[in-house]
Design an enzyme around this catalytic site. Sequence first.
Site, PDB file in Angstrom:
ATOM      1  N   ASP A  16       0.816  -1.213   0.000  1.00  0.00           N
ATOM      2  CA  ASP A  16       0.000   0.000   0.000  1.00  0.00           C
ATOM      3  C   ASP A  16       0.849   1.262   0.000  1.00  0.00           C
ATOM      4  O   ASP A  16       0.611   2.186  -0.789  1.00  0.00           O
ATOM      5  CB  ASP A  16      -0.942   0.014   1.202  1.00  0.00           C
ATOM      6  N   ARG A  96       1.065   6.902  17.029  1.00  0.00           N
ATOM      7  CA  ARG A  96       0.870   7.887  15.966  1.00  0.00           C
ATOM      8  C   ARG A  96       1.492   9.248  16.255  1.00  0.00           C
ATOM      9  O   ARG A  96       2.033   9.891  15.345  1.00  0.00           O
ATOM     10  CB  ARG A  96      -0.623   8.040  15.638  1.00  0.00           C
ATOM     11  N   ASP A 125      -6.756   6.538  12.397  1.00  0.00           N
ATOM     12  CA  ASP A 125      -5.361   6.945  12.205  1.00  0.00           C
ATOM     13  C   ASP A 125      -5.221   8.200  11.360  1.00  0.00           C
ATOM     14  O   ASP A 125      -4.330   9.021  11.593  1.00  0.00           O
ATOM     15  CB  ASP A 125      -4.555   5.800  11.592  1.00  0.00           C
ATOM     16  N   SER A 179      -6.096  -7.228   8.565  1.00  0.00           N
ATOM     17  CA  SER A 179      -4.969  -6.295   8.551  1.00  0.00           C
ATOM     18  C   SER A 179      -4.321  -6.254   9.926  1.00  0.00           C
ATOM     19  O   SER A 179      -4.971  -6.475  10.950  1.00  0.00           O
ATOM     20  CB  SER A 179      -5.429  -4.892   8.144  1.00  0.00           C
TER      21      SER A 179
END
Length: 405
Positions: A16, A96, A125, A179
């Site tokens: 990705d 993050r 996110d 995922s």
Amino acid sequence: MSAPKKVVLAYSGGLDTSIILKWLQTEYGCEVVTFTADLGQGEELEPARKKAEMMGASDIYIEDLREEFVRDFVFPMFRANALYEGLYLLGTSIARPLISKRLVEIAEETGADAVSHGATGKGNDQVRFELCAYSLNPEIQVIAPWREWDLGSRTKLIEFAEKHQIPIAKDKRGEAPFSVDANLLHTSSEGKMLEDPAEEAPDHILQRITRPEDAPDEPETVEIGFEKGDAVSINGEAMSPASILTELNRLGGKHGIGILDLVENRFVGMKSRGIYETPGGTILLEAHRGIEQITLDSGAGHLKDSIMPRYAELIYNGFWFSPEREMLQALIDKSQEHVTGTVRLKLYKGGVRTIARWSDHSLYSEAHVTFEEDMGAYDQTDAQGFIQLNALRLKLLAARNRKFK
């Protein structure tokens, strides 16, 4: 919004983000700097460098941020005993801010005018990355390809990759069964085969934790030393923050500790189901609570517990760099000045519990609490006045209520 000339991309080296790298180059005709963070996800990162070089990245940053991650983000959060919706140890959320911080710093170092991430338009996110980035540089441009491009299916992504000669691993050609996001604090699995919360997640989902049924039949004890609310040693051996979490992950994984199947409320409004593995963090939370039991005053502890949900929500929603999170952090850190000592825990078949704790800073007084003769440390007759004063308003209320029944 003007087209960027140079973009710093949060780059994993996976399919990705490799597609995003090429898409940025073709869509905007810009230079792309890649940034890959080692947060303890357990993957070899050098292949990401080779792939970024092959894809024509103008500059490549690969950094080991494990110590900074645990010291400056995980440990401050654990001083608060933070749990989102009472259960989630915020493993993805707390990573993050650090990634965003480095994206913005690298943009400044390289003269880039934009940063980019691979978060989708449905998740949390995207919010976390962008709120953190804007908190650190209000002028930065953020590019979120998943909200812009028309590559909305796995088929289209594969077609784009083939067109631009982006290598595709064999296991990436079909739909991934779920995922995964991983760092030193946790592993998160969600999507696809996990989307139905009525279906039990299969055992093969687990990546760092042994099934509790398969864990050792003998319990194991571990002692964790604390200074001012942070873990500093295991079994008497002083260790760095990242080393402590690594060892607790090993112990917790071995004993099947830290599996969570959660349906949570995303900040963007929908519910999602995730399987979280947080072995070391689960042990650390129990240990920190254990040392606070004897070193933290009741008023301070109860106030701290009352603000914890708000603090956890701020982290979950992406407000790590907000003034309100920093204000709460100052309060929390003040409470930790005497949270120093040692906790002994027992690990067994998916469970962890405190079995002993001691500290030179302890507020526990055996002389006051003993069932034996207390030698005058506590006058039990004092309790009568204490009860009468606290009962006064209840008596007045009861008298009135009886009158008007």
